[in-house]
Scaffold this active site. Sequence first.
Site, PDB file in Angstrom:
ATOM      1  N   TYR A 101      22.066  26.466  72.817  1.00 45.36           N
ATOM      2  CA  TYR A 101      21.617  25.445  71.870  1.00 45.36           C
ATOM      3  C   TYR A 101      22.761  24.483  71.575  1.00 45.36           C
ATOM      4  O   TYR A 101      23.888  24.912  71.300  1.00 45.36           O
ATOM      5  CB  TYR A 101      21.156  26.116  70.565  1.00 45.36           C
ATOM      6  CG  TYR A 101      20.800  25.121  69.491  1.00 45.36           C
ATOM      7  CD1 TYR A 101      19.493  24.690  69.339  1.00 45.36           C
ATOM      8  CD2 TYR A 101      21.784  24.581  68.656  1.00 45.36           C
ATOM      9  CE1 TYR A 101      19.159  23.746  68.371  1.00 45.36           C
ATOM     10  CE2 TYR A 101      21.462  23.635  67.692  1.00 45.36           C
ATOM     11  CZ  TYR A 101      20.152  23.229  67.548  1.00 45.36           C
ATOM     12  OH  TYR A 101      19.827  22.292  66.618  1.00 45.36           O
ATOM     13  N   GLU A 189      19.367  16.685  70.159  1.00 39.88           N
ATOM     14  CA  GLU A 189      19.321  18.146  70.263  1.00 39.88           C
ATOM     15  C   GLU A 189      18.911  18.565  71.670  1.00 39.88           C
ATOM     16  O   GLU A 189      17.973  18.003  72.224  1.00 39.88           O
ATOM     17  CB  GLU A 189      18.322  18.714  69.250  1.00 39.88           C
ATOM     18  CG  GLU A 189      18.279  20.234  69.226  1.00 39.88           C
ATOM     19  CD  GLU A 189      17.154  20.770  68.335  1.00 39.88           C
ATOM     20  OE1 GLU A 189      17.455  21.224  67.217  1.00 39.88           O
ATOM     21  OE2 GLU A 189      15.990  20.722  68.757  1.00 39.88           O
TER      22      GLU A 189
END
Length: 382
Positions: A101, A189
């Site tokens: 992530y 993201e």
Amino acid sequence: MDLHEFQGKELFRSVGLSTPHGRVAETPDEAAAAAAELGGRVVVKAQVHVGGRGKAGGVKVVKGADATRSAAEEMLGMDIKGHIVYRVLIEAASDIEQEMYASIILDRGAKKAMAMFSPMGGMDVEEISRTQPQALARVHVDPLVGWSDYHSRRLAFESGLNKDLVRPLGGVFFRLWNAFTRYEATLVEINPLILTGSGDFVALDAKFSVDGNSLYRHGEVAEMRDVRASDPQEQLAHEKSVTYVKLDGSIGVLGNGAGLVMSTLDVVADAGGSPANFLDVGGGAKASEIVDALEIITSDAKVKTIFFNIFGGITRCDEVARGVLTAVEKMGIQMPIIVRLDGTNEAEGRAILADAGPDNLYVEATMLDAARRAVELVAQTA
Ligand code: GDP
Ligand code: MN
């Protein structure tokens, strides 16, 4: 403004981040053609402005043109959490060794950017932070200083990333930072950021939000606006150049001046109600401007009453009163409308409304009285 995954990935590639090869398709045939061109296993991905598509059936790994056609057929037109799928992204399937992530967001409280990284990705960041708090590292970045290698090193060491990957991760974050600043983003993201079998970092997903106020500097990003994906009221407001923000309550709110409208929202909440929107009519006293505003507000089916909060300054209350009357008559609005008039020529304004106003028009002298009246009237319609 939120971008679609395929658009975010286009911007990622422009800063040198790797993404899988892909094509956008609007029909099952286009999807099949894309799969044939890419060859091998492909991933069919619904393009909607919402996360968690994987769990909702919006991400499918298939092989061959026919299987891709059926997957696309099923996905196109699908409703994912209230978002209709008009396009799918067809991508060459990746060889996933590990899902990680990576993100950078604008931390308004800290007045800085904040980068986050975890070697355990794939799931939502909230879930990572709940289940693996020690594996989610955060670092603030001063916008005037920019990105430095030590930012990436801290993210890597604090999250327990394998030592061999520290340097490559630095490359990913350096590029991600470039994307964040170059396009004036509020959020970038990558979830999952994958490590492939051959040891490369690839952005398998892209979430990209840019500051709408800076779009005039980025023509190519401004063109990415997807009107079909935006809320119908916000879309209408955009067309009419009205400053409107949708909320989820039942009391439509409009007033003259952003500060006044913001306090109106607070007062409505204080009186126990819930505002349906923020709408600033500016100096607007003209009936045509009020009609525009009321059209947007009343097109939201949740709205049960309208609270018009006016402070007369340069725009006098009697002018606004005439504008309100003309607009309300022209539109034939049936639901209760509460008007609070205060300031220059308030007595004249109130007299005009009292004389000529229809039965569903209520005039109040203070904000709090008007808010209470609005809450009371919503309760009666329920
Ligand atoms: P989201 O659910 O909306 O965040 O969609 P993602 O693009 O993140 O995809 C969800 C999940 O699908 C990922 O975490 C992967 O596990 C899986 N996935 C996506 N692309 C591929 C791929 O190319 N190959 C494989 N095997 N899995 C994929
Ligand atoms: Mn994702």
